[in-house]
Design a protein around this motif. Structure first.
Motif, PDB file in Angstrom:
ATOM      1  N   GLN A  19      -6.512  -3.597 -98.205  1.00  0.00           N
ATOM      2  CA  GLN A  19      -5.881  -2.743 -97.198  1.00  0.00           C
ATOM      3  C   GLN A  19      -6.499  -2.954 -95.819  1.00  0.00           C
ATOM      4  O   GLN A  19      -5.783  -3.018 -94.813  1.00  0.00           O
ATOM      5  N   HIS A  20      -7.829  -3.071 -95.754  1.00  0.00           N
ATOM      6  CA  HIS A  20      -8.485  -3.306 -94.457  1.00  0.00           C
ATOM      7  C   HIS A  20      -8.028  -4.637 -93.860  1.00  0.00           C
ATOM      8  O   HIS A  20      -7.831  -4.743 -92.648  1.00  0.00           O
ATOM      9  N   LEU A  21      -7.855  -5.641 -94.716  1.00  0.00           N
ATOM     10  CA  LEU A  21      -7.411  -6.954 -94.235  1.00  0.00           C
ATOM     11  C   LEU A  21      -5.982  -6.868 -93.703  1.00  0.00           C
ATOM     12  O   LEU A  21      -5.660  -7.432 -92.653  1.00  0.00           O
ATOM     13  N   ARG A  22      -5.123  -6.153 -94.417  1.00  0.00           N
ATOM     14  CA  ARG A  22      -3.747  -5.939 -93.922  1.00  0.00           C
ATOM     15  C   ARG A  22      -3.768  -5.299 -92.537  1.00  0.00           C
ATOM     16  O   ARG A  22      -3.092  -5.740 -91.625  1.00  0.00           O
ATOM     17  N   ASP A  23      -4.554  -4.221 -92.428  1.00  0.00           N
ATOM     18  CA  ASP A  23      -4.617  -3.492 -91.156  1.00  0.00           C
ATOM     19  C   ASP A  23      -5.130  -4.406 -90.041  1.00  0.00           C
ATOM     20  O   ASP A  23      -4.612  -4.393 -88.925  1.00  0.00           O
ATOM     21  N   ARG A  24      -6.147  -5.189 -90.359  1.00  0.00           N
ATOM     22  CA  ARG A  24      -6.740  -6.106 -89.367  1.00  0.00           C
ATOM     23  C   ARG A  24      -5.693  -7.109 -88.875  1.00  0.00           C
ATOM     24  O   ARG A  24      -5.548  -7.340 -87.671  1.00  0.00           O
ATOM     25  N   MET A  25      -4.960  -7.718 -89.807  1.00  0.00           N
ATOM     26  CA  MET A  25      -4.007  -8.757 -89.428  1.00  0.00           C
ATOM     27  C   MET A  25      -2.865  -8.173 -88.594  1.00  0.00           C
ATOM     28  O   MET A  25      -2.302  -8.839 -87.733  1.00  0.00           O
ATOM     29  N   GLU A  26      -2.537  -6.913 -88.848  1.00  0.00           N
ATOM     30  CA  GLU A  26      -1.474  -6.271 -88.059  1.00  0.00           C
ATOM     31  C   GLU A  26      -1.932  -5.961 -86.634  1.00  0.00           C
ATOM     32  O   GLU A  26      -1.122  -5.929 -85.719  1.00  0.00           O
ATOM     33  N   THR A  27      -3.223  -5.716 -86.471  1.00  0.00           N
ATOM     34  CA  THR A  27      -3.708  -5.364 -85.128  1.00  0.00           C
ATOM     35  C   THR A  27      -3.976  -6.590 -84.261  1.00  0.00           C
ATOM     36  O   THR A  27      -4.062  -6.484 -83.053  1.00  0.00           O
ATOM     37  N   ILE A  28      -4.111  -7.759 -84.899  1.00  0.00           N
ATOM     38  CA  ILE A  28      -4.352  -8.969 -84.106  1.00  0.00           C
ATOM     39  C   ILE A  28      -3.004  -9.434 -83.548  1.00  0.00           C
ATOM     40  O   ILE A  28      -2.047  -9.620 -84.285  1.00  0.00           O
TER      41      ILE A  28
END
Length: 222
Positions: free
Chosen positions: A209-218
Motif C-alpha cells: 500500500q505504501h508503494l502504491r501511494d508513493r507511485m501515485e504521488t510521484i
C-alpha cells in the motif's frame, strides 16, 4: 589510452557471489509452487502466502498487481532505494554503504519498531543484487558482514535472506506489474512465532500500500 577496468578485490568478489547466491536461491524457492499456505488476503486481491523450508525456516511471499510499468517501480525501488524511509513508515533509513559494479551493493537498513513496540527497532546489513532478465526485474538480497557497519546502539541486528522482489509485466495488461516479494527474516531476540508471523505478513501488506501511494504521488515524467 584505454581506461583499464579495475578488477574486483577478493572482498568485493565475495559480495558479488553472495548477491548471485541470494538471487539463485530466491528464484528456486519462488519457482516451486507447492505447499504455499495463505496468511492474509486483502479486499483488493493483495495476498501473503507462506511455507516452511527445511534449511531456511518460514518464508513469506507477497503477491500483488500494481498499476505501474515495471520500469517505474524498478527505478523507485533500486535507483531511489535510499529514499525508501521517506515513504515507508516501517523503514527509518536505507543507506548504500558500498557499490560493486552495476548490479551489487551493500546496504544498511534501519527498521522502525512496530505499533505498540511489540517488535523493537531492528537493523540489517545486506548484500543486494539487482538484475534484469528480459522484461523481468529482480532485486535479491541476504545478510552479510561489513566491517564498516558494526552493531548500532538501540537496534537489534537481525538477519535476512534469501529475500527477493520480482517485477514482471502483468500477462493480461503489460502496463501493470505483477509484483512478488519473497521475505525470509530472523528478527532475533525473544519473540513468539505467532507474533513474528503476524508482524511479517502485515509488514508486506503495508509495503504494497505504501508503494502504491508513493507511485501515485510521484509526478509522471513529461
Amino acid at each position: 589510452s584505454r581506461i583499464e577496468e579495475k578488477p574486483y578485490s577478493e572482498v568485493e568478489m565475495s559480495y558479488v557471489k553472495q548477491g548471485e547466491e541470494a538471487l539463485q536461491k530466491s528464484i528456486s524457492i519462488l519457482s516451486d509452487q507447492d505447499n504455499w499456505k495463505t496468511e492474509i488476503v486483502a479486499a483488493n486481491g493483495d495476498k501473503v502466502l507462506s511455507k516452511v523450508l527445511p534449511d531456511i525456516g518460514k518464508v513469506f511471499k507477497l503477491e500483488v498487481v500494481l498499476d505501474q510499468y515495471p520500469d517505474r517501480l524498478y527505478g523507485e525501488l533500486v535507483d531511489n532505494m535510499e529514499q525508501m524511509g521517506d515513504w515507508n513508515p516501517n523503514v527509518k533509513q536505507v543507506k548504500i554503504l558500498q557499490r560493486i559494479g552495476q548490479d551489487t551493493m551493500v546496504t544498511h537498513e534501519m527498521a522502525a519498531e512496530t505499533a505498540g513496540n511489540i517488535v523493537g527497532p531492528r537493523d540489517f546489513v545486506s548484500v543486494r543484487c539487482a538484475k534484469r532478465r528480459g522484461s523481468t526485474c529482480f532485486l535479491a538480497g541476504m545478510s552479510t558482514r561489513y566491517t564498516g557497519m558494526p552493531e548500532q546502539k538501540g537496534f537489534i541486528r537481525a538477519e535476512n535472506g534469501p529475500t527477493c522482489i520480482v517485477l514482471r509485466p502483468n500477462a493480461e495488461d503489460p502496463t501493470k506489474t505483477k509484483f512478488t516479494w519473497l521475505l525470509s527474516i530472523d528478527l532475533k531476540g525473544w519473540l513468539p512465532k505467532t507474533i513474528i508471523n503476524q508482524v511479517l505478513s502485515q509488514t508486506q501488506m503495508d509495503f504494497a500500500q505504501h508503494l502504491r501511494d508513493r507511485m501515485e504521488t510521484i509526478a509522471l515524467p513529461c
